[in-house]
Design an enzyme around this catalytic site. Sequence first.
Site, PDB file in Angstrom:
ATOM      1  N   MET A   1      37.501  41.032  37.769  1.00 46.67           N
ATOM      2  CA  MET A   1      37.261  39.672  37.290  1.00 46.67           C
ATOM      3  C   MET A   1      35.755  39.494  37.059  1.00 46.67           C
ATOM      4  SD  MET A   1      40.345  38.377  37.313  1.00 46.67           S
ATOM      5  CE  MET A   1      40.464  36.616  37.594  1.00 46.67           C
ATOM      6  N   CYS A   2      35.353  38.279  36.927  1.00 47.97           N
ATOM      7  CA  CYS A   2      33.980  38.011  36.535  1.00 47.97           C
ATOM      8  C   CYS A   2      33.497  36.791  37.303  1.00 47.97           C
ATOM      9  CB  CYS A   2      33.904  37.693  35.042  1.00 47.97           C
ATOM     10  SG  CYS A   2      34.748  38.911  34.026  1.00 47.97           S
ATOM     11  N   GLU A   3      32.254  36.449  37.107  1.00 45.84           N
ATOM     12  CA  GLU A   3      31.755  35.197  37.668  1.00 45.84           C
ATOM     13  C   GLU A   3      31.013  34.409  36.607  1.00 45.84           C
ATOM     14  OE1 GLU A   3      30.431  34.574  41.548  1.00 45.84           O
ATOM     15  OE2 GLU A   3      31.316  36.392  42.367  1.00 45.84           O
TER      16      GLU A   3
END
Lengths: 262, 262
Positions: A1-3
Amino acid sequence: MCELLGMSANTPTDLCFSFTGLTRRGGDTGPHGDGWGVAFYEGKGVQAFHESAASASSEIASVVQSHPIKSNTAICHIRQANVGHVCLANTHPFTRELWGRYWVFAHNGQINDFRQRDGIYEAVGDTDSEAIFCDLMNQIRSRSQRDASLETLATILVQQAGDYARQGVFNCLLSNGDWLFTFCSTKLASITRRAPFGPAQLKDADVTVDFEAETTANDVVSIIATEPLTSDEAWDLYQPGEWRLWQQGEVIQSGKVALPGR
Amino acid sequence: MCELLGMSANTPTDLCFSFTGLTRRGGDTGPHGDGWGVAFYEGKGVQAFHESAASASSEIASVVQSHPIKSNTAICHIRQANVGHVCLANTHPFTRELWGRYWVFAHNGQINDFRQRDGIYEAVGDTDSEAIFCDLMNQIRSRSQRDASLETLATILVQQAGDYARQGVFNCLLSNGDWLFTFCSTKLASITRRAPFGPAQLKDADVTVDFEAETTANDVVSIIATEPLTSDEAWDLYQPGEWRLWQQGEVIQSGKVALPGR
């Protein structure tokens, strides 16, 4: 995932403190080492930086951390690849021009097998995120118009965001430089800083800032991020389905859409 | 006016040497202190840097000078404002997406009272240059198609460039990452470096490079610039009306259009 990391402020403000915290998660305190990017609006212009390498060890990210670029609206993203390989074309935030403004978008989440409908805007890379962004831009162009009110535009954005969030995970930041639209499918938090300002301590780096010394009494600066970036402030967590439209550091519209099964 | 710098290479090559020479003209050895920008293609992605301040004293330009970003195609511009005020939105190169690729454009010259025809692409800032670029992109989108041959596309580009050059001064660099189109209305020069490589000395800074040490025998690297950047190499000057289409460091098509009164 990412932020994700976004900023909305009523005066040009630098993002150095929050950016330093976020970029440490890009390969150091966090696993998001597959690229990073940030876009700062300066008037209608956008100053953007992108790299397909880890932000924690990036010389360019280091300059952005220490070089105060003042902006009213900024969008930042660090990437841990799931859909799409690691390359510059897949690095958020993505930008397209519509009605003489640059629209900037970053996404956290995943929609498997997303197919964008035909339209003017097309993805350059092979992420679901950019395909969703192009789909969204095509919908805005076809369903709205240049002089539409912000209420009308927000209605379209919320409908589309709800639609995407029902197909997968869709946390997003979107801006055209005038406002910042934020949508939470699973995880997003915000904090608004205004007088009286105090100190704050980053979670991810041994860095403290005293906002009192850096601001004036009228400043309103809001930070929106996937996870709270400081350890000693009370962040306001979004609920799944919740959206907030920010302008000049304040929430000017907000609401919540139903997401089945949550 | 402004100065242009482009690169076409058959292997990912850094632009540090030429960029160092050009950016010295941005407020130091030259008067072009009203902004600078550079775009490097990395695959289909673009790594771009823009600032509305002078490049000669820029911390970010300094990082780009010393940080080797390797690219097959790059476009750079330093600005001395004539049309449009000094701001980020007016800083070249400009980028738009078409058919799933980023198209990057920089212009040297001026067309007074240029009015772009209606179309999908619109200028964000208020320069003649960006209006011309949007007009050009609208023409390409309406007159060509995604799978058109490079010959067909070049015909359209040359017709449009000639049309613009008859209305004013139009030196330009345009790329979609696959090729680099260059058009000379008044001033443009190029040099192609290939084995056997030798040393070169910048005109604008006390910097010498020995390309022999930085290259392999198969490398072909061409630099296109408003003015020759080195003092000890034989640059090939374009004639007014001359265009060259570069790919992998080589001219793959070229020609000349008639410009009245020159």
